[in-house]
Design a protein around this motif. Structure first.
Motif, PDB file in Angstrom:
ATOM      1  N   ALA A   1      -6.448 -15.253 -12.467  1.00  0.00           N
ATOM      2  CA  ALA A   1      -6.568 -14.143 -11.526  1.00  0.00           C
ATOM      3  C   ALA A   1      -5.216 -13.460 -11.403  1.00  0.00           C
ATOM      4  O   ALA A   1      -4.185 -14.131 -11.325  1.00  0.00           O
ATOM      5  CB  ALA A   1      -7.021 -14.642 -10.164  1.00  0.00           C
ATOM      6  N   THR A   2      -5.235 -12.130 -11.376  1.00  0.00           N
ATOM      7  CA  THR A   2      -4.026 -11.357 -11.129  1.00  0.00           C
ATOM      8  C   THR A   2      -4.255 -10.535  -9.878  1.00  0.00           C
ATOM      9  O   THR A   2      -5.242  -9.799  -9.781  1.00  0.00           O
ATOM     10  CB  THR A   2      -3.677 -10.440 -12.317  1.00  0.00           C
ATOM     11  N   ALA A   3      -3.353 -10.695  -8.945  1.00  0.00           N
ATOM     12  CA  ALA A   3      -3.460  -9.997  -7.671  1.00  0.00           C
ATOM     13  C   ALA A   3      -2.230  -9.144  -7.461  1.00  0.00           C
ATOM     14  O   ALA A   3      -1.140  -9.474  -7.931  1.00  0.00           O
ATOM     15  CB  ALA A   3      -3.597 -11.004  -6.541  1.00  0.00           C
ATOM     16  N   GLY A   4      -2.418  -8.059  -6.747  1.00  0.00           N
ATOM     17  CA  GLY A   4      -1.304  -7.220  -6.355  1.00  0.00           C
ATOM     18  C   GLY A   4      -0.891  -7.563  -4.939  1.00  0.00           C
ATOM     19  O   GLY A   4      -1.670  -8.129  -4.174  1.00  0.00           O
ATOM     20  N   TYR A   5       0.345  -7.221  -4.607  1.00  0.00           N
ATOM     21  CA  TYR A   5       0.803  -7.437  -3.241  1.00  0.00           C
ATOM     22  C   TYR A   5       1.893  -6.438  -2.888  1.00  0.00           C
ATOM     23  O   TYR A   5       2.562  -5.876  -3.751  1.00  0.00           O
ATOM     24  CB  TYR A   5       1.316  -8.866  -3.041  1.00  0.00           C
ATOM     25  N   ARG A   6       2.033  -6.218  -1.586  1.00  0.00           N
ATOM     26  CA  ARG A   6       3.126  -5.435  -1.021  1.00  0.00           C
ATOM     27  C   ARG A   6       3.686  -6.211   0.158  1.00  0.00           C
ATOM     28  O   ARG A   6       2.937  -6.674   1.002  1.00  0.00           O
ATOM     29  CB  ARG A   6       2.650  -4.099  -0.453  1.00  0.00           C
ATOM     30  N   MET A   7       4.972  -6.350   0.222  1.00  0.00           N
ATOM     31  CA  MET A   7       5.629  -6.805   1.440  1.00  0.00           C
ATOM     32  C   MET A   7       5.815  -5.548   2.254  1.00  0.00           C
ATOM     33  O   MET A   7       6.406  -4.569   1.766  1.00  0.00           O
ATOM     34  CB  MET A   7       6.965  -7.461   1.098  1.00  0.00           C
ATOM     35  N   CYS A   8       5.280  -5.519   3.477  1.00  0.00           N
ATOM     36  CA  CYS A   8       5.279  -4.268   4.218  1.00  0.00           C
ATOM     37  C   CYS A   8       5.444  -4.496   5.715  1.00  0.00           C
ATOM     38  O   CYS A   8       5.478  -5.631   6.190  1.00  0.00           O
ATOM     39  CB  CYS A   8       3.992  -3.491   3.937  1.00  0.00           C
ATOM     40  N   SER A   9       5.537  -3.398   6.425  1.00  0.00           N
ATOM     41  CA  SER A   9       5.585  -3.463   7.883  1.00  0.00           C
ATOM     42  C   SER A   9       4.267  -4.029   8.385  1.00  0.00           C
ATOM     43  O   SER A   9       3.258  -4.025   7.669  1.00  0.00           O
ATOM     44  CB  SER A   9       5.826  -2.066   8.461  1.00  0.00           C
ATOM     45  N   ALA A  10       4.250  -4.508   9.608  1.00  0.00           N
ATOM     46  CA  ALA A  10       3.052  -5.135  10.169  1.00  0.00           C
ATOM     47  C   ALA A  10       1.843  -4.198  10.139  1.00  0.00           C
ATOM     48  O   ALA A  10       0.706  -4.655   9.983  1.00  0.00           O
ATOM     49  CB  ALA A  10       3.320  -5.616  11.592  1.00  0.00           C
ATOM     50  N   ASP A  11       2.072  -2.885  10.245  1.00  0.00           N
ATOM     51  CA  ASP A  11       0.972  -1.925  10.215  1.00  0.00           C
ATOM     52  C   ASP A  11       0.632  -1.450   8.804  1.00  0.00           C
ATOM     53  O   ASP A  11      -0.283  -0.656   8.613  1.00  0.00           O
ATOM     54  CB  ASP A  11       1.273  -0.728  11.114  1.00  0.00           C
ATOM     55  N   GLY A  12       1.375  -1.913   7.800  1.00  0.00           N
ATOM     56  CA  GLY A  12       1.108  -1.552   6.419  1.00  0.00           C
ATOM     57  C   GLY A  12       1.649  -0.212   5.989  1.00  0.00           C
ATOM     58  O   GLY A  12       1.476   0.201   4.849  1.00  0.00           O
ATOM     59  N   LYS A  13       2.359   0.494   6.868  1.00  0.00           N
ATOM     60  CA  LYS A  13       2.809   1.850   6.546  1.00  0.00           C
ATOM     61  C   LYS A  13       4.096   1.916   5.733  1.00  0.00           C
ATOM     62  O   LYS A  13       4.312   2.866   5.002  1.00  0.00           O
ATOM     63  CB  LYS A  13       2.962   2.661   7.834  1.00  0.00           C
TER      64      LYS A  13
END
Length: 156
Positions: A101-113
């Protein structure tokens, strides 16, 4: 890429799921920034909680589909995380094969913005006895579809 741009590598929060994470004082480097190696730790923790919350992995988190190993992990950094507090890891499925499995990710602010970093993570499910690749369960396939998996299933 600006901190809020959506691309195929980092889609908007309408795809996937935001998992809350906390950056602690000991995650920071001497400059007061999140240490580059701790981004991956937070991603691993977010994935662990995502599957745990859905009952995958059993009591030890290593049963059945939970017995998998990292094959690849890459991260592109955009903005430094400059303090302790609540953040999120945005997770989505990019590709699901027979045993990988290949997944994407973002480390982001709590609201995702705001995006601080993004990347992808590939794992392979192993048979616990032979340590050879083994197929994912139907349960994992169902769950993966809920976080952006295309309706096609690769053979790998």
């Amino acid at each position: 890429m600006s901190s809020t741009t959506q691309t195929a590598d980092a889609p908007g929060t309408d795809v996937g799921v935001l998992m809350p994470v906390v950056v602690h004082f000991d995650d920071l480097d001497p400059m007061g920034l999140l240490h580059n190696g701790h981004y991956q730790v937070l991603v691993e923790r977010a994935w662990g909680w995502f599957w745990r919350d859905r009952g995958v992995g059993g009591k030890s988190d290593l049963e059945g589909d939970g017995f998998n190993v990292a094959k690849a992990l890459d991260t592109t950094y955009h903005l430094p995380v400059s303090g302790i507090g609540e953040y999120a890891v945005h997770l989505w499925m990019k590709r699901l094969g027979n045993s990988s499995a290949t997944a994407g990710y973002r480390m982001c602010s709590a609201d995702g913005k705001t995006t601080y970093a993004h990347g992808s993570r590939t794992v392979v499910r192993l048979d616990r006895t032979t340590l050879t690749p083994t197929p994912w369960s139907e349960r994992v396939l169902e769950i993966a579809r809920t976080i952006g998996l295309p309706q096609t299933n690769d053979k790998a």
